[in-house]
Design an enzyme around this catalytic site. Structure first.
Site, PDB file in Angstrom:
ATOM      1  N   TYR A 157     -19.727 -26.023 -77.019  1.00 47.94           N
ATOM      2  CA  TYR A 157     -19.039 -25.157 -76.064  1.00 47.94           C
ATOM      3  C   TYR A 157     -19.989 -24.350 -75.182  1.00 47.94           C
ATOM      4  O   TYR A 157     -19.557 -23.673 -74.269  1.00 47.94           O
ATOM      5  CB  TYR A 157     -18.111 -24.188 -76.814  1.00 47.94           C
ATOM      6  CG  TYR A 157     -16.761 -24.781 -77.120  1.00 47.94           C
ATOM      7  CD1 TYR A 157     -16.643 -25.821 -78.024  1.00 47.94           C
ATOM      8  CD2 TYR A 157     -15.606 -24.299 -76.514  1.00 47.94           C
ATOM      9  CE1 TYR A 157     -15.411 -26.369 -78.313  1.00 47.94           C
ATOM     10  CE2 TYR A 157     -14.366 -24.843 -76.794  1.00 47.94           C
ATOM     11  CZ  TYR A 157     -14.272 -25.873 -77.692  1.00 47.94           C
ATOM     12  OH  TYR A 157     -13.039 -26.414 -77.972  1.00 47.94           O
ATOM     13  N   LYS A 207     -20.380 -33.016 -89.778  1.00 51.51           N
ATOM     14  CA  LYS A 207     -20.543 -34.470 -89.714  1.00 51.51           C
ATOM     15  C   LYS A 207     -22.014 -34.732 -89.960  1.00 51.51           C
ATOM     16  O   LYS A 207     -22.732 -35.283 -89.118  1.00 51.51           O
ATOM     17  CB  LYS A 207     -20.059 -34.963 -88.336  1.00 51.51           C
ATOM     18  CG  LYS A 207     -20.068 -36.466 -88.141  1.00 51.51           C
ATOM     19  CD  LYS A 207     -18.946 -37.183 -88.875  1.00 51.51           C
ATOM     20  CE  LYS A 207     -19.124 -38.692 -88.707  1.00 51.51           C
ATOM     21  NZ  LYS A 207     -18.176 -39.466 -89.542  1.00 51.51           N
ATOM     22  N   ASP A 240     -14.127 -36.094 -90.391  1.00 49.53           N
ATOM     23  CA  ASP A 240     -13.103 -37.155 -90.394  1.00 49.53           C
ATOM     24  C   ASP A 240     -12.326 -37.139 -91.710  1.00 49.53           C
ATOM     25  O   ASP A 240     -11.099 -37.273 -91.722  1.00 49.53           O
ATOM     26  CB  ASP A 240     -13.712 -38.536 -90.091  1.00 49.53           C
ATOM     27  CG  ASP A 240     -15.015 -38.819 -90.831  1.00 49.53           C
ATOM     28  OD1 ASP A 240     -15.534 -37.914 -91.520  1.00 49.53           O
ATOM     29  OD2 ASP A 240     -15.520 -39.955 -90.725  1.00 49.53           O
ATOM     30  N   ASP A 264     -11.997 -26.346 -83.315  1.00 52.39           N
ATOM     31  CA  ASP A 264     -10.939 -26.435 -82.298  1.00 52.39           C
ATOM     32  C   ASP A 264      -9.935 -27.512 -82.682  1.00 52.39           C
ATOM     33  O   ASP A 264      -8.719 -27.296 -82.694  1.00 52.39           O
ATOM     34  CB  ASP A 264     -11.572 -26.755 -80.937  1.00 52.39           C
ATOM     35  CG  ASP A 264     -10.517 -26.946 -79.861  1.00 52.39           C
ATOM     36  OD1 ASP A 264      -9.613 -26.090 -79.768  1.00 52.39           O
ATOM     37  OD2 ASP A 264     -10.585 -27.965 -79.138  1.00 52.39           O
ATOM     38  N   ASP A 268      -5.826 -27.179 -84.473  1.00 54.43           N
ATOM     39  CA  ASP A 268      -4.591 -27.737 -83.889  1.00 54.43           C
ATOM     40  C   ASP A 268      -3.857 -28.568 -84.936  1.00 54.43           C
ATOM     41  O   ASP A 268      -2.638 -28.493 -85.084  1.00 54.43           O
ATOM     42  CB  ASP A 268      -4.901 -28.617 -82.668  1.00 54.43           C
ATOM     43  CG  ASP A 268      -4.776 -27.840 -81.352  1.00 54.43           C
ATOM     44  OD1 ASP A 268      -4.870 -26.590 -81.398  1.00 54.43           O
ATOM     45  OD2 ASP A 268      -4.580 -28.475 -80.298  1.00 54.43           O
TER      46      ASP A 268
HETATM   47  C1  IPM Z   1      -8.349 -22.922 -78.190  1.00 55.21           C
HETATM   48  C2  IPM Z   1      -8.294 -23.654 -76.894  1.00 55.21           C
HETATM   49  C3  IPM Z   1      -9.585 -23.383 -76.145  1.00 55.21           C
HETATM   50  C4  IPM Z   1     -10.725 -23.904 -76.981  1.00 55.21           C
HETATM   51  C5  IPM Z   1      -9.649 -23.966 -74.733  1.00 55.21           C
HETATM   52  C6  IPM Z   1      -8.438 -23.609 -73.915  1.00 55.21           C
HETATM   53  C7  IPM Z   1     -10.909 -23.553 -74.032  1.00 55.21           C
HETATM   54  O1  IPM Z   1      -8.083 -24.998 -77.084  1.00 55.21           O
HETATM   55  O2  IPM Z   1      -8.392 -21.676 -78.156  1.00 55.21           O
HETATM   56  O3  IPM Z   1      -8.352 -23.566 -79.236  1.00 55.21           O
HETATM   57  O4  IPM Z   1     -11.058 -25.086 -76.889  1.00 55.21           O
HETATM   58  O5  IPM Z   1     -11.284 -23.127 -77.730  1.00 55.21           O
HETATM   59 MN    MN Z   2      -7.842 -25.526 -79.164  1.00 55.99          MN
END
Ligand code: IPM
Ligand code: MN
Length: 365
Positions: A157, A207, A240, A264, A268
């Site tokens: 990042y 990884k 993974d 990240d 999710d």
């Molecule tokens: C999150 C989002 C951000 C990230 C993006 C929008 C930059 O996906 O907060 O998880 O990748 O960190």
């Molecule tokens: Mn995210």
């Protein structure tokens, strides 16, 4: 009343109001509603924050017009004056950033990531809990209650890299993952400290079989810091494999420690496993307290439902619990979490407006 700021500690000096019974400290909160549903859920979250903290803390809000609308209007993404004002606050409450009219990367890099980097928010803290009353997509989810400690200022990042010969067949594009021993150690320590307050288990996810330089450094630092926490056990999973365990046996996790990009992606997936990111809050923490930390729901701006008044404010409300905890108000934080838990259990499956969910949760506070 004095209005001076202590920029180092992020604390405002002299902003204490004395009531008959107690001394209530005033905290200055930067509010960035942002885009889409961010604008709808943030006022509800503020109401919950005020109510939960009644008698313990008083919040003064400074709202910042940042996000897609502002960018489309005058081209500004995060002006220096705004950043400087934000730096002097005690904490930041953020809604969501993102708009399909704007090219991917502009607001993400220019606003959200710029804040995380400029405020050195090196711990991206993302709890996942399966609440009673929420249907997980997993057939047999078990008790899910873990926290991802995602490194927030390094890795892929950083923005290290570049492109040459753009738009030619010989184009070259690089993104470099930067990992410093300093940056890794501080987040590793945070994870072990957090594990001490929980079920005392840390899982490093990386990884290291392929990313042998960074992965090996992460592992060595975990091993070394781990020796200082003999009560905390730690293990390792490749990213993974971790994505599989997250759906096959999520209750095995307590604290998951990982780098910026893996974190990240994994968070999710974690959001989905606990019934959708609508219940997931997060904190971008500057654990040294040199700068304000930022609290935001994990979900995005949801342009498809924006403006309809139907966005669920639960994750934003849970973010205020994290904010309270960060400022040292454990009891009001727990009160918000209990109210949310009870609300989800009883009413989570009903169709309610943003306002209604807010009212229902507030009524329990
Ligand atoms: C999150 C989002 C951000 C990230 C993006 C929008 C930059 O996906 O907060 O998880 O990748 O960190
Ligand atoms: Mn995210």
């Amino acid at each position: 009343m004095s209005n001076t700021w202590n920029a180092r500690s992020g604390r405002r000096a002299g902003a204490t109001s004395v009531t008959a019974m107690s001394t209530t400290q005033t905290y200055h909160i930067a509010v960035i509603p942002g885009d889409g549903i961010g604008k709808e859920i943030i006022p509800v979250a503020q109401a919950a924050l005020d109510k939960a903290a009644e008698g313990a803390a008083h919040f003064e809000y400074e709202s910042f017009d940042l996000g897609a609308e502002r960018y489309l209007r005058d081209g500004a993404i995060l002006p220096d004056e705004d950043l400087e004002r934000i730096k002097r606050t005690d904490a930041i409450l953020l809604g969501a950033i993102g708009d399909p009219r704007i090219k991917a990367g502009i607001l993400e890099r220019g606003l959200l990531l710029k804040l995380r980097f400029a405020l050195d928010q090196y711990v991206n803290l993302r709890p996942s809990k399966l609440y009673k009353g929420v249907t997980s997509p997993l057939a047999d989810p078990g008790d899910i209650d873990f926290v991802v400690v995602r490194e927030g200022t390094e890795g892929l990042y950083c923005g290290a890299g570049g492109a040459i010969r753009r738009d030619t067949p010989a184009e070259v594009a690089t993104e470099v993952s930067l990992n410093t021993a300093y940056g890794v150690e501080r987040v590793v320590r945070y994870a072990f400290e957090l594990a001490m307050k929980r079920r005392k288990h840390v899982t490093l996810v990386h990884k290291k079989n392929v990313l042998v330089n960074a992965g090996d450094m992460w592992q060595r630092i975990v091993d070394r810091v781990g020796e200082e926490y003999p009560e905390v056990s730690h293990d390792y999973q490749h990213i993974d494999a971790a994505t599989i365990f997250l759906v096959s046996d999520p209750s095995r996790f307590d604290v998951i420690l990982t780098d910026n990009l893996f974190g990240d992606i994994l968070t999710d997936e974690a959001g989905a496993v606990v019934g959708g990111v609508g219940y997931s809050a997060s904190g971008c923490i500057n654990a040294s307290n040199e700068y304000p930390s930022m609290f935001e729901p994990i979900h995005g701006s949801a342009p498809d439902i924006a403006g309809k008044g139907i966005a669920n404010p639960t994750a934003a409300i849970l973010s205020t619990a994290m904010l309270l905890r960060h400022l040292g108000f454990e009891e009001p934080a727990v009160r918000i979490e209990r109210a949310v838990e009870a609300d989800i259990e009883e009413l989570g499956s009903t169709q309610r407006s943003t306002q209604q969910v807010g009212q229902d949760i507030l009524a329990r506070l």
